[in-house]
Design an enzyme around this catalytic site. Structure first.
Site, PDB file in Angstrom:
ATOM      1  N   LYS A 131     -32.001  19.232  17.063  1.00  0.00           N
ATOM      2  CA  LYS A 131     -30.686  18.741  16.697  1.00  0.00           C
ATOM      3  C   LYS A 131     -29.708  19.977  16.394  1.00  0.00           C
ATOM      4  O   LYS A 131     -30.129  20.978  16.096  1.00  0.00           O
ATOM      5  CB  LYS A 131     -30.678  18.031  15.294  1.00  0.00           C
ATOM      6  N   ASP A 153     -33.825  16.220   6.881  1.00  0.00           N
ATOM      7  CA  ASP A 153     -33.513  15.955   8.297  1.00  0.00           C
ATOM      8  C   ASP A 153     -34.389  15.041   9.052  1.00  0.00           C
ATOM      9  O   ASP A 153     -34.097  14.694  10.095  1.00  0.00           O
ATOM     10  CB  ASP A 153     -33.406  17.197   8.921  1.00  0.00           C
TER      11      ASP A 153
END
Ligand code: C5P
Length: 291
Positions: free
Chosen positions: A11, A137
């Protein structure tokens, strides 16, 4: 027994604003995640006994119970009240300690994969709840979306609507150092005077909806960048390298040290990464797109 092979994507944080430190030591943040094509491969095989084994020969990746993939398998087993085992092989391409979410993504892939292989049938919502206990996350990767807005400590995810199938192309430079996320958040507390006024997440969302690369580039922002850059000059060196190559705007991802820029096409990404790759560079270079 069946084997499952999964791609575990990295990401970028296109936006990350630290709001405040909480009683539990974590920080409330507002962030916008983008899932990108840079990925690890995870191969999962159920075992006949109840052992969980991690196989990974990349340096710096633990294969014991401190690996987030291991902790995910163990947490899922507890949640499912089963006593199964698994072999989990991780083929690493995402750099470690980079701010690119590699370990978190591996953890999410293991949760989704073992949910299938062990036939637990947990919903995405329940998997995201288990994921949040593994790391802030991890839930983003459970949702299987290209863009998501994160709040709380980053674990509360809302998919970004109205973006159609927008695809951004990136150049990523990774200084050859590892950065510790807790250290950077601790230093944010110490340096909080450094936090500058940042544009809002809303501006970035609107820019994405308009598909305007100049507006997106202008709205990129990360409160942790100044903190990491103060400790590691390599962050600004990597940013300078990108701006010298003609990129208008670039940003550090997460707690760093990886930095990225937005380019207009695959062609530009490939050309720029091969140009930057010539000669000795203190960085690793990747070209990646939204997936
Ligand atoms: O959630 P995760 O385990 O990835 O976080 C690692 C560390 O980073 C935490 O222990 C905390 O020190 C810091 N952190 C934080 N605020 C967040 C996310 C992480 O302070 N929103």
């Amino acid at each position: 027994m069946k084997t499952l092979t999964l791609l575990s994507y990295a990401k970028l944080n296109l936006y990350l604003k630290v709001l405040n430190r909480r009683e539990d030591g974590y920080h409330n943040i507002k962030t916008i995640f983008e899932r990108i094509s840079l990925c690890d491969t995870i191969i999962i095989k159920p075992r006949r006994d109840n052992k969980i084994k991690i196989f990974c020969d990349a340096p710096g990746v633990p294969v014991d119970s401190s690996n987030l993939a291991f902790r995910s398998a163990r947490a899922l087993r507890e949640a499912g009240k089963v006593n199964y085992g698994a072999d989990i092989k991780i083929i690493k391409r995402i750099p470690v300690g980079a701010g690119l979410g590699g370990g978190s993504s591996n953890a999410a892939a293991v949760l989704t994969g073992l949910n299938k292989l062990w036939r637990l049938n947990f919903s995405r919502k329940i998997l995201a709840r288990i994921a949040a206990d593994i790391g802030s996350d991890v839930p983003f990767f459970i949702y299987d979306i290209p863009f998501g807005a994160g709040s709380g400590r980053g674990e509360r995810i809302k998919p970004l609507a109205g973006l159609g199938n927008i695809v951004l192309w990136h150049i990523i430079l990774m200084p050859k150092i590892k950065v510790s996320t807790p250290l950077i958040y601790d230093k944010w507390d110490a340096f909080s005077g450094l936090t500058s006024r940042t544009p809002g997440a809303k501006i970035l969302t609107l820019a994405l909806q308009k598909r305007s690369l100049p507006l997106i580039s202008r709205a990129l922002s990360n409160s942790l960048e100044m903190v990491t850059a103060k400790l590691y000059p390599q962050v600004n060196q990597a940013k300078e390298k990108l701006t010298q190559s003609g990129l208008k705007s670039c940003l550090m991802s997460g707690s760093g040290p990886a930095v990225f820029g937005i380019v207009s096409s695959r062609k530009e990404a490939v050309a720029l990464s091969s140009r930057l790759g010539k000669g000795r560079m203190p960085f690793k270079i990747f070209a990646a797109k939204t997936v």
